[in-house]
Design an enzyme around this catalytic site. Structure first.
Site, mmCIF file in Angstrom:
data_model
loop_
_atom_site.group_PDB
_atom_site.id
_atom_site.type_symbol
_atom_site.label_atom_id
_atom_site.label_comp_id
_atom_site.label_asym_id
_atom_site.label_seq_id
_atom_site.Cartn_x
_atom_site.Cartn_y
_atom_site.Cartn_z
ATOM 1 N N ARG A 101 0.967 -1.019 -0.002
ATOM 2 C CA ARG A 101 -0.016 -0.051 0.097
ATOM 3 C C ARG A 101 0.907 1.169 0.023
ATOM 4 O O ARG A 101 1.772 1.493 1.021
ATOM 5 C CB ARG A 101 -0.878 0.013 1.306
ATOM 6 C CG ARG A 101 -1.530 1.250 1.404
ATOM 7 C CD ARG A 101 -2.742 1.264 2.366
ATOM 8 N NE ARG A 101 -3.940 0.478 2.143
ATOM 9 C CZ ARG A 101 -5.156 0.352 2.384
ATOM 10 N NH1 ARG A 101 -5.078 1.072 3.699
ATOM 11 N NH2 ARG A 101 -5.898 -0.313 2.092
ATOM 12 N N HIS A 128 -7.321 0.539 -6.519
ATOM 13 C CA HIS A 128 -7.453 -0.278 -5.342
ATOM 14 C C HIS A 128 -8.044 -1.675 -5.867
ATOM 15 O O HIS A 128 -9.412 -1.911 -5.753
ATOM 16 C CB HIS A 128 -8.172 0.323 -4.232
ATOM 17 C CG HIS A 128 -8.305 -0.171 -2.742
ATOM 18 N ND1 HIS A 128 -7.617 -1.500 -2.557
ATOM 19 C CD2 HIS A 128 -9.059 -0.026 -1.841
ATOM 20 C CE1 HIS A 128 -7.559 -1.720 -1.362
ATOM 21 N NE2 HIS A 128 -8.603 -0.974 -0.808
ATOM 22 N N GLN A 131 -9.885 -4.190 -3.759
ATOM 23 C CA GLN A 131 -11.323 -3.795 -3.163
ATOM 24 C C GLN A 131 -12.510 -4.096 -4.403
ATOM 25 O O GLN A 131 -13.507 -4.432 -4.187
ATOM 26 C CB GLN A 131 -11.147 -2.298 -2.890
ATOM 27 C CG GLN A 131 -12.365 -1.384 -2.383
ATOM 28 C CD GLN A 131 -12.720 -2.049 -0.897
ATOM 29 O OE1 GLN A 131 -11.925 -1.866 -0.309
ATOM 30 N NE2 GLN A 131 -13.843 -2.537 -0.887
ATOM 31 N N ASP A 221 -17.430 6.638 -1.037
ATOM 32 C CA ASP A 221 -16.217 6.662 -0.331
ATOM 33 C C ASP A 221 -16.194 7.864 0.091
ATOM 34 O O ASP A 221 -16.758 9.001 -0.193
ATOM 35 C CB ASP A 221 -14.847 6.228 -1.382
ATOM 36 C CG ASP A 221 -13.922 5.886 -0.855
ATOM 37 O OD1 ASP A 221 -13.857 5.676 0.499
ATOM 38 O OD2 ASP A 221 -12.920 5.782 -1.664
ATOM 39 N N CYS A 261 -16.510 1.046 0.493
ATOM 40 C CA CYS A 261 -15.266 0.470 0.704
ATOM 41 C C CYS A 261 -14.800 0.610 2.504
ATOM 42 O O CYS A 261 -14.053 -0.400 2.897
ATOM 43 C CB CYS A 261 -14.120 0.737 -0.145
ATOM 44 S SG CYS A 261 -13.756 2.655 0.001
ATOM 45 N N ARG A 289 -13.687 -9.271 1.427
ATOM 46 C CA ARG A 289 -12.068 -8.947 0.835
ATOM 47 C C ARG A 289 -11.287 -10.082 1.415
ATOM 48 O O ARG A 289 -10.328 -10.297 0.530
ATOM 49 C CB ARG A 289 -11.618 -7.797 2.193
ATOM 50 C CG ARG A 289 -12.300 -6.385 1.473
ATOM 51 C CD ARG A 289 -11.707 -5.639 0.275
ATOM 52 N NE ARG A 289 -10.313 -5.731 0.060
ATOM 53 C CZ ARG A 289 -9.551 -4.817 0.775
ATOM 54 N NH1 ARG A 289 -9.984 -3.699 1.271
ATOM 55 N NH2 ARG A 289 -8.392 -4.762 0.567
HETATM 56 N N1 NVA Z 1 -10.389 6.232 -1.204
HETATM 57 C C1 NVA Z 1 -9.887 5.860 -0.007
HETATM 58 C C2 NVA Z 1 -10.030 4.328 0.151
HETATM 59 C C3 NVA Z 1 -9.565 3.721 1.560
HETATM 60 C C4 NVA Z 1 -9.829 2.348 1.366
HETATM 61 C C5 NVA Z 1 -8.496 6.207 0.278
HETATM 62 O O1 NVA Z 1 -7.497 6.239 -0.710
HETATM 63 O O2 NVA Z 1 -8.153 6.896 1.431
HETATM 64 N N1 CP Z 2 -11.194 -0.657 2.453
HETATM 65 C C1 CP Z 2 -10.002 -0.761 2.765
HETATM 66 O O1 CP Z 2 -9.030 -0.727 2.188
HETATM 67 O O2 CP Z 2 -9.893 -0.550 4.305
HETATM 68 P P1 CP Z 2 -8.583 -0.383 4.936
HETATM 69 O O3 CP Z 2 -7.836 1.124 4.645
HETATM 70 O O4 CP Z 2 -8.730 -0.523 6.614
HETATM 71 O O5 CP Z 2 -7.372 -1.553 4.624
#
Ligand code: NVA
Ligand code: CP
Length: 304
Positions: A101, A128, A131, A221, A261, A289
């Site tokens: 990540r 993502h 997801q 989101d 998500c 997930r």
């Molecule tokens: N769009 C959000 C998704 C988190 C799972 C982010 O990137 O923070």
């Molecule tokens: N939806 C998702 O990826 O959650 P986290 O940021 O908690 O991993």
């Protein structure tokens, strides 16, 4: 070596294979069976941003499959103690798969370039994919069939929206997005999807009610993603008309589901009323997930 960096890395048939493996493993788990399909396989996870779902779903999933996992914290020095190339070359001598990540999408691309093992994108600013696969699996589980469904995204044209647009195009789901001006998905993405997925249906509007009309799923989101905290106030103002609330859900069919998500900022992009309604499937969606990532891991590593 195969990787999962964006959904361009998997064909429609491969997604269907991943879903079939996920379904099989989910059914077996419900019967108390944890099939060790990946004994002794090792997964390393690197997080430049916080995570609950991605971390736990990958770690639990790999344990169910008989493998091990290792979250590498700050002390491992990713991007700090040595070059990403050296770090990745060494790490991939010792593990079978790396989940990353990262703040910048290019970081995951770089890791995949230098790795001699599989690399999975656990979220970047651009994508993502895990997801989106879990979300589409959840929709299939709920409605039985994906083809012909309409999917409505309300809010920011962000990383998750981008992966879902791609996933929907690959699986025959119509993708409708409603964003404020200035927060749209880029035209290049739609142009590319038109070319690579002929017949894919999508539309973009600035009106949330138009997007949710006839939709099977309404998805939102956070308005400010991780890394955009400084824009929080500006975005709160810009997105005010894009809250998923009871009024918007009533503009969709009665059997439409609500998806997110997570994590959610209740009271901003979604109200408690919608999050906690009978239409909300956010909890099983998050649970999937793990099931779908088990499918991804078996698909990526099981055939070596
Ligand atoms: N769009 C959000 C998704 C988190 C799972 C982010 O990137 O923070
Ligand atoms: N939806 C998702 O990826 O959650 P986290 O940021 O908690 O991993």
């Amino acid at each position: 070596m195969r990787h999962l960096i964006t959904l361009t890395d998997v064909t429609t048939t491969e997604i269907e294979t991943i879903f079939a493996i996920s379904q099989d493993l989910k059914t077996k788990l419900a019967e108390g069976v944890r099939e060790p399909l990946l004994p002794g396989r090792m997964m390393a996870l690197l997080f430049e941003k916080p995570s609950l779902r991605t971390r736990v779903s990958f770690e639990s999933g790999m344990t169910h499959l008989g493998g091990g996992s290792l979250v590498l914290g700050d002390d491992a020095g990713f991007g700090k103690r040595e070059s990403i190339a050296d770090f990745t070359r060494v790490l991939s001598e010792m593990v079978d798969v790396i989940v990353v990540r990262s703040k910048k999408h290019q970081t995951v691309v770089d890791v995949a370039q230098y790795a001699s093992c599989a690399v999975i994108n656990g979220l970047t600013d651009l994508a993502h994919p895990c997801q989106a696969l879990a979300d589409l699996y959840t929709l299939k589980e709920h409605f039985g069939e994906l083809k012909g469904l309409k999917f409505a995204w309300v809010g920011d044209g962000n990383n998750v929206a981008r992966s879902l647009a791609r996933g929907c195009a690959k699986l025959g789901v119509e993708f409708a997005i409603a964003t404020p001006k200035g927060y749209e998905l880029d035209d290049e993405l739609f142009a590319e999807l038109k070319q690579t997925c002929p017949g894919a249906k999508f539309s973009a509007t600035h009106d949330a009610k138009t997007a949710v009309k006839g939709a099977a799923a309404i998805y939102t989101d956070v308005w400010a993603s991780m890394g955009q905290e400084a824009e929080q106030n500006q975005r709160k103002a810009d997105f005010a008309a894009y809250q998923v609330n009871g009024d918007l859900m009533r503009a969709a069919p009665k059997d439409a589901v609500f998806m997110h998500c997570l994590p959610a900022r209740r009271g901003e992009e979604v109200t408690d009323e919608v999050m906690d309604s009978h239409q909300s499937i956010v909890v099983p969606q998050a649970g999937n997930r793990m099931h779908v990532q088990k499918g991804i891991l078996v698909w990526l590593l099981g055939r070596a």
